[in-house]
Scaffold this active site. Structure first.
Site, short mmCIF file in Angstrom:
data_model
loop_
_atom_site.label_atom_id
_atom_site.label_comp_id
_atom_site.label_asym_id
_atom_site.label_seq_id
_atom_site.Cartn_x
_atom_site.Cartn_y
_atom_site.Cartn_z
N LYS A 37 -12.44 -1.90 6.66
CA LYS A 37 -11.68 -2.80 7.52
C LYS A 37 -12.23 -2.74 8.95
CE LYS A 37 -8.99 -3.24 3.89
NZ LYS A 37 -7.90 -2.40 3.52
N ASP A 90 -1.82 6.49 6.10
CA ASP A 90 -2.89 5.59 5.67
C ASP A 90 -3.23 4.72 6.88
OD1 ASP A 90 -4.44 3.57 4.59
OD2 ASP A 90 -3.06 3.09 2.95
N TRP A 147 0.82 -1.22 0.00
CA TRP A 147 0.00 0.00 0.00
C TRP A 147 0.85 1.25 0.00
CZ3 TRP A 147 -4.12 -1.29 -2.07
CH2 TRP A 147 -4.81 -2.45 -1.73
C1 LIG Z 1 -7.30 -2.10 2.08
C2 LIG Z 1 -6.25 -1.06 2.11
C3 LIG Z 1 -6.09 -0.12 1.07
C4 LIG Z 1 -6.96 -0.13 -0.16
O1 LIG Z 1 -8.21 0.29 0.16
P1 LIG Z 1 -9.36 0.51 -0.94
O2 LIG Z 1 -10.42 1.16 -0.12
O3 LIG Z 1 -9.71 -0.83 -1.48
O4 LIG Z 1 -8.82 1.42 -1.99
C5 LIG Z 1 -5.12 0.83 1.21
N1 LIG Z 1 -4.33 0.87 2.29
C6 LIG Z 1 -4.44 -0.03 3.29
C7 LIG Z 1 -3.54 0.07 4.47
C8 LIG Z 1 -5.41 -1.02 3.23
O5 LIG Z 1 -5.51 -1.91 4.23
#
Ligand SMILES: *Cc1c(COP(=O)(O)O)cnc(C)c1O
Length: 361
Positions: A196, A172, A102
Site C-alpha cells: 500500500k 495492522d 480486515w
Molecule cells: C490490504 C490489507 C490487508 C491484506 O493484505 P495482504 O497483504 O493482501 O494479505 C490487511 N489489512 C489491511 C488493513 C489492508 O489494507
C-alpha cells in the site's frame, strides 16, 4: 508515455523517482554487474541492501532498540494467524475491535487458536466510524489487543489509541505505515503488507517487541514462528529480495526527498484536505465517513445515484484517473491517496469532480 493517476487501494502507486532509480539500476546494481533480482541473498552486496532497508525503517519510524524488525512474506493476511500463534499463549485470549473486514478476518482467524473476544464493532453503520471504546469492557487477562489502525476499505482511521494498560496493543498498519509518525513504544506489535505505502507486493513487515518473541504455540510451523526470523535477521530462508530493495528506495525517498514522517504527515494532510474540503462543499458528492475518524489515505465518497457513480467512474478513467471504484461493500468511489500520490493528482481529480458536478446538475 503519459502516466495515469492511480488511486488503487493496493498494490498502489509508487514514487516516480523510485521507479526511475530502480530502472537505472535494473541491469547493473552499483557496478555489481547484476540486477538485484538475480543476486544471491547471501551475497555481500545484498546483505548491504537488507541491512540498509532495516536501518532506514528504524530511523524513519523511530523504532526503539528493544523491537525487532522482520521482513517476511505471506501478506498481512498471514499475520492474522501468526500473531495468535505467537502471542495468544498465556491465557489463550485476545480482544478485537471490529472496524471492517480486515479486523473481522483477523478475529475469525485468531478464534481458531483461542478466545477472540469482540470488544466493539462499527458494523451497524457499514464501518463508517471508529467505535468509542470503554476500557472497562476490555479483557484484563487478554494476551493482546488487536486493532486495524487504518481501514482501507471504509476510510476510517484511529486518531487516538485505546489504552490497554499492560496488554500488548497489536495493530495492522498495512494502509498507513509511514504515512505519519507513530509512537512504536505504545505497541507490542505492528504489521503491514508493504504494497500500500512502501513497496510492491511480496513483503510483509513486522515490528515486534523482543519480549513477545519466543513463546509460540508448540505446533507453530517453523515459518510462522517470529523467533525463526528474528534469530536469522530475516534471512532464515530466501527473503523477498527485490521487494526489500524497493522498500529501501521508498524509505530513502521518504527520508531524503520528503524529509521524514512529520513532513510526510503535513503533505498527507494537505493532500487529503483538498479532497475532503471539496466533498464537504459539494452538493453532488459526499464522503461516507464521520468527520472525526477520516483517514488520510483512503477516501470513500458517493453520489446519491448509481447511474451518476457509474458515469463518473467511466469519465474519470478516460481522463487517466484510474482505480477509483469503491469497494463493493460500500459502493460509489474510493480514492486511495497514499504517500506516493502527488498532490497534483488530487488537485486534478478535484478539478474534474467540480466540472462533472457542473455538467451533471
Ligand atoms: C490490504 C490489507 C490487508 C491484506 O493484505 P495482504 O497483504 O493482501 O494479505 C490487511 N489489512 C489491511 C488493513 C489492508 O489494507
Amino acid at each position: 508515455m503519459a502516466r495515469v493517476y492511480n488511486f488503487s487501494a493496493g498494490p498502489s502507486v509508487l514514487p516516480e523517482k523510485v521507479l526511475r532509480i530502480a530502472a537505472d539500476e535494473m541491469l547493473d546494481y552499483k557496478g555489481s554487474g547484476q540486477s538485484v533480482m538475480e543476486m544471491s541473498h547471501r551475497s555481500k552486496v545484498y546483505d548491504g541492501i537488507i541491512k540498509e532497508a532495516e536501518s532506514l525503517l528504524r530511523e524513519v519510524m523511530n523504532i526503539p532498540d528493544n523491537y525487532k524488525v522482520l521482513f517476511l512474506q505471506g501478506g498481512a493476511w498471514s499475520q492474522f494467524a501468526m500473531v495468535p500463534l505467537n502471542l495468544m499463549t498465556k491465557n489463550k485470549k485476545a480482544d478485537f475491535v471490529i472496524t471492517g473486514q480486515w479486523a473481522d478476518k483477523a478475529q475469525k482467524e485468531a478464534s481458531k487458536y483461542g478466545e477472540a473476544h469482540i470488544v466493539a464493532s462499527s458494523k451497524d453503520k457499514t464501518y463508517n466510524y471508529i467505535p468509542k471504546l470503554d476500557p472497562s469492557t476490555f479483557s484484563k487477562d487478554a494476551d493482546y489487543f488487536h486493532i486495524c489502525m487504518n481501514n482501507t476499505i471504509y476510510g476510517t482511521c484511529y486518531h487516538e489509541l485505546p489504552d490497554t494498560g499492560d496488554v500488548p496493543l497489536v495493530a495492522d498498519i498495512s494502509s498507513c505505515i509511514c504515512s505519519e509518525p507513530i509512537d512504536v513504544s505504545k505497541f507490542g506489535l505492528l504489521f503491514a503488507g508493504a504494497q500500500k505505502n512502501l513497496a510492491p507486493a511480496g513483503l510483509t513487515i513486522v515490528i515486534v517487541r523482543e519480549d513477545l518473541i519466543g513463546n509460540a504455540m508448540d505446533f507453530t510451523p517453523t515459518m510462522f514462528n517470529y523467533k525463526t526470523h528474528a534469530d536469522a535477521g530475516s534471512m532464515f530462508n530466501t527473503p523477498p529480495c527485490y521487494t526489500i530493495y524497493m522498500a529501501k528506495l521508498v524509505l530513502e525517498w521518504i527520508k531524503n526527498d520528503i524529509g521524514g514522517l512529520e513532513k510526510m504527515k503535513e503533505r498527507n494532510i494537505k493532500k487529503a484536505s483538498i479532497l475532503y474540503d471539496f466533498l464537504d462543499s459539494s452538493k453532488m458528492f459526499r464522503g461516507t465517513v464521520v468527520k472525526e475518524d477520516r483517514s488520510l489515505m483512503n477516501v470513500p465518497f458517493v453520489t446519491d445515484s448509481d447511474e451518476l457513480n457509474a458515469r463518473f467512474l467511466k469519465e474519470a478513467e478516460e481522463l487517466g484517473f484510474i482505480n477509483l471504484k469503491g469497494h463493493r461493500s460500500v459502493g460509489g468511489m474510493r480514492a486511495s491517496i497514499y504517500n506516493a500520490m502527488p498532490i497534483e493528482g488530487v488537485e486534478k481529480l478535484v478539478e474534474f469532480m467540480k466540472k462533472f458536478e457542473k455538467e451533471n446538475s
